[in-house]
Enzyme design. Structure first.
Site, PDB file in Angstrom:
ATOM      1  N   SER A 256       0.727  -1.289   0.620  1.00  0.00           N
ATOM      2  CA  SER A 256      -0.020   0.085   0.169  1.00  0.00           C
ATOM      3  C   SER A 256       0.893   1.575  -0.107  1.00  0.00           C
ATOM      4  O   SER A 256       2.277   1.193   0.422  1.00  0.00           O
ATOM      5  CB  SER A 256      -0.782   0.049   1.138  1.00  0.00           C
ATOM      6  OG  SER A 256       0.048   0.608   2.109  1.00  0.00           O
ATOM      7  N   LYS A 257       0.333   2.456  -0.282  1.00  0.00           N
ATOM      8  CA  LYS A 257       0.992   3.907  -0.488  1.00  0.00           C
ATOM      9  C   LYS A 257       1.949   3.757   0.897  1.00  0.00           C
ATOM     10  O   LYS A 257       2.654   4.797   1.184  1.00  0.00           O
ATOM     11  CB  LYS A 257      -0.137   5.332  -0.204  1.00  0.00           C
ATOM     12  CG  LYS A 257      -0.761   5.117  -1.510  1.00  0.00           C
ATOM     13  CD  LYS A 257      -1.651   5.780  -1.317  1.00  0.00           C
ATOM     14  CE  LYS A 257      -2.367   6.062  -3.066  1.00  0.00           C
ATOM     15  NZ  LYS A 257      -3.217   7.105  -3.223  1.00  0.00           N
ATOM     16  N   ARG A 258       2.032   3.276   2.438  1.00  0.00           N
ATOM     17  CA  ARG A 258       2.798   3.685   3.448  1.00  0.00           C
ATOM     18  C   ARG A 258       4.131   2.414   2.839  1.00  0.00           C
ATOM     19  O   ARG A 258       4.889   2.793   3.598  1.00  0.00           O
ATOM     20  CB  ARG A 258       1.708   3.080   4.352  1.00  0.00           C
ATOM     21  CG  ARG A 258       1.437   1.598   4.777  1.00  0.00           C
ATOM     22  CD  ARG A 258       1.063   1.016   5.862  1.00  0.00           C
ATOM     23  NE  ARG A 258       1.195  -0.704   6.024  1.00  0.00           N
ATOM     24  CZ  ARG A 258       0.346  -1.244   5.675  1.00  0.00           C
ATOM     25  NH1 ARG A 258      -0.843  -0.596   5.225  1.00  0.00           N
ATOM     26  NH2 ARG A 258       0.264  -2.892   5.944  1.00  0.00           N
ATOM     27  N   GLY A 260       5.132   3.501   0.734  1.00  0.00           N
ATOM     28  CA  GLY A 260       6.422   4.265  -1.048  1.00  0.00           C
ATOM     29  C   GLY A 260       4.949   4.059  -2.078  1.00  0.00           C
ATOM     30  O   GLY A 260       3.786   3.536  -1.830  1.00  0.00           O
TER      31      GLY A 260
END
Length: 491
Positions: A256-258, A260
Site C-alpha cells: 500500500s501507499k505506506r 512508498g
C-alpha cells in the site's frame, strides 16, 4: 454461448479505471504478456468500466500510458465493458429463461453478493461468504412474482446457485480446488439499475472473446467457483485459471501507499528504466528455475511458464529494484540507453538538438562515462548537470572540502593558462600538464585534481577528471577554470 478451441492461447488483461495502474496490476499484466508471447498467443486488453460509482474515466489514459511505458503491447482492444451492456443483459435474460437466475426485489446491499469485485489487483477483494444465506425471492410463488411485476417494483437479477454438491476447478498455480455449493450465495448478475456486476460481465466477456487462460491475482480465487458455475450455466467450458501470488510490503502486509509508491507512473517519473522494472516485477512470484537475476526481456519471454509461478506471496523490495536499475544502466548498450537519457534531458530543459545529429557520438561518450555512477535517470540532469550545461552551481560540501586552501585560485588560473597552451587536447597531455604544475607549485597532485573537478562540474564525486576534461573540451574547461577563480576568492 460457447468458446472456440484454438492451439494458440487467448489471454486478457482487464484493469478497472478506479485508480492508476498498481504495481500488482502491472505484474499481472506482465505475466499475461509473457505467457502470450512465450506461447505465441493473443493478448487482449479489456477495460472493466461498469462500476459507475468508482470509475474515473480519465484514469484509462494513465493505465494505457503505463502499459506502453512498460513495453506491454496488446494484440486486440482495448475493449470497454461500458460499450457492451446489451451483451450482459442478454446473457442474464438467457439465464432467467433456463431457470438459472431469478428476479430479486430485496433492497440493494441487503443481501450478500450485491457488491462487485474488481479484476485489478489492489482494489477491493471479492466478498467472502461462509455458509450462504438464502434469498426469499428465489422461492416466490407465480402469483407473488406477477404481483411484484405488476407494481413495477425495482429488481436485480440473481444467479440461482445450486444448494448441494461441490464446484471444482483446476488452477495452474494452486492445483485442484473445490468449494461446497452451499457456501456460494446467490450472487447478483444485474443490479436494479440494469448494470452488470463483475461476476457476470467478466464471464460473458471471456466467453465472447474466446479466452483460454485467465491469469490474475490470488485474491480472485474466491470468485472462481461462482464464475465456474456461470460458465457452465451459459454452456461454456471454463478456461484454465492461474492465480498468481500477491505482492506484499517489507512488513508482509498488503502493498500500500505506506510502503512508498504503488503506481507504475511513479516509478517512471523517478527514472526507473522500463526493462529493469519488467525484470524486477517478473521475479516477484515467478522463478526461471535457477538463480538467474539479470534477465533481458527476450530471455524472460523464452523462459516464462506458469509452472514457474510460486504460491508464495512476493515481497516488494525497493533496494532490489534500484539494484536492477543500476544493473541495466551499466550493462545494456549505450545506444539502448541514449533515448532514455535524451528524454530526461528534454524533461529538464537541458537537451540540445545538436546532440541528436552531428553530436551523437559526443553524447554517447558522455553517457557512457557517466552511467557507472548513475542510479536513476534524473541523475543525468541533477548531479551530472555540469556535463550538459554551463549553468550549474558548486556543491557546498565540495567547496568547503576542496577549495579551502588559499593557493587554489592561483593554481586554477595557472592551470587554465597551461591547458590553453597545449598543442593538442588529449588525456595524457592534460594529465601531465596538471601534475607538472602541481610539482612546480610544491603541492600534491590530488589537491589540484579535486579542486579542478569541483570547478569543472560542481561536484566532488564525478568520473575520472582527465576523461571529464576530454569530453567537455578545451574551451569549456578553460572557461570554467577561470570562472571558478572569482567564485573561490569571493568565499
Amino acid at each position: 454461448m460457447s468458446q472456440t478451441s484454438s492451439n494458440h492461447p487467448r489471454i486478457r488483461f482487464a484493469p478497472s479505471p478506479t485508480g492508476y495502474l498498481h504495481v500488482g496490476g502491472a505484474r499481472t499484466a506482465l505475466f499475461n504478456w509473457l505467457f502470450a508471447r512465450h506461447e505465441g498467443g493473443t493478448l487482449l486488453l479489456r477495460i472493466e468500466d461498469t462500476d459507475v460509482e468508482r470509475n474515473r474515466p480519465e484514469l484509462t489514459d494513465g493505465i494505457l500510458e503505463s502499459l506502453r511505458w512498460l513495453g506491454l503491447d496488446w494484440d486486440e482492444g482495448p475493449f470497454f465493458q461500458s460499450q457492451r451492456l446489451e451483451l450482459y443483459r442478454s446473457a442474464a435474460q438467457r439465464l432467467l429463461e433456463i431457470g438459472a437466475a431469478y428476479f430479486c426485489y430485496c433492497k440493494a446491499g441487503s443481501y450478500a453478493g450485491a457488491d462487485s469485485a474488481s479484476e485489478s489487483e489492489g482494489d477491493a477483494e471479492a466478498s467472502k461468504a461462509a455458509r450462504a444465506p438464502a434469498c426469499a425471492c428465489r422461492h416466490l410463488s407465480t402469483s407473488e412474482k406477477a404481483d411484484r411485476e405488476k407494481r413495477s417494483e425495482p429488481h436485480a437479477v440473481r444467479f440461482a446457485a445450486p444448494r448441494d454438491g461441490v464446484t471444482r476447478f483446476d488452477d495452474a498455480v494452486f492445483g485442484p480446488r473445490e468449494v461446497q455449493n452451499a457456501e456460494i450465495e446467490d450472487f447478483v448478475l444485474l443490479r436494479s439499475s440494469g448494470l452488470p456486476t463483475y461476476q457476470l460481465s467478466v464471464v460473458v466477456d471471456d466467453i465472447d472473446m474466446r479466452i483460454t487462460h485467465i491469469i490474475r491475482g490470488a485474491d480472485h480465487l474466491s470468485n472462481t467457483p461462482k464464475q465456474a458455475l456461470l460458465y457452465r450455466a451459459l454452456g461454456a467450458t471454463p478456461p484454465i485459471f492461474a492465480h498468481v501470488p500477491l505482492i506484499l510490503g517489507p512488513d508482509r502486509t498488503r502493498l500500500s501507499k505506506r510502503h512508498g509508491a504503488t503506481s507504475v507512473g511513479s516509478y517512471q517519473e523517478e527514472g526507473i528504466l522500463p526493462e529493469a522494472f519488467r525484470n524486477f516485477l517478473a521475479l516477484l512470484g515467478w522463478s526461471p528455475g535457477d538463480d538467474s537475476q539479470f534477465l533481458r526481456t527476450p530471455e524472460l519471454v523464452e523462459r516464462f511458464s506458469l509452472a514457474g509461478v510460486s504460491r508464495t506471496n512476493g515481497v516488494f523490495d525497493r533496494a532490489k529494484l534500484e539494484w536492477f536499475n543500476t544493473e541495466y544502466l551499466q550493462k545494456i548498450s549505450v545506444e539502448e540507453l541514449l533515448p532514455f537519457v535524451e528524454a530526461e534531458l528534454r524533461r529538464s530543459g537541458l537537451w540540445r538538438e545538436e546532440w541528436g545529429a552531428d553530436g551523437r557520438d559526443w553524447f554517447a561518450r558522455v553517457v557512457d562515462l557517466l552511467r557507472p555512477r548513475v542510479r536513476l535517470l534524473p541523475d543525468f540532469s541533477t548531479w551530472a548537470r555540469g556535463f550538459f550545461s554551463d549553468d550549474f552551481g558548486y556543491d557546498e560540501p565540495a567547496k568547503e572540502k576542496f577549495w579551502k586552501d588559499e593557493r587554489i585560485p592561483d593554481l586554477l588560473a595557472r592551470l587554465a593558462d597551461v591547458l590553453e597552451a597545449l598543442p593538442g587536447w588529449e588525456h595524457d597531455a592534460c594529465d601531465h600538464a596538471l601534475r607538472n604544475l602541481a610539482a612546480e607549485a610544491g603541492v600534491k597532485a590530488g589537491l589540484l585534481i579535486n579542486a579542478t573537478r569541483v570547478a569543472l562540474v560542481g561536484r566532488a564525486v564525478a568520473p575520472s577528471l582527465f576523461e571529464t576534461m576530454i569530453v567537455l573540451g578545451r574551451g569549456r574547461v578553460i572557461n570554467r577554470l577561470r570562472r571558478a577563480v572569482p567564485a573561490i576568492s569571493a568565499r
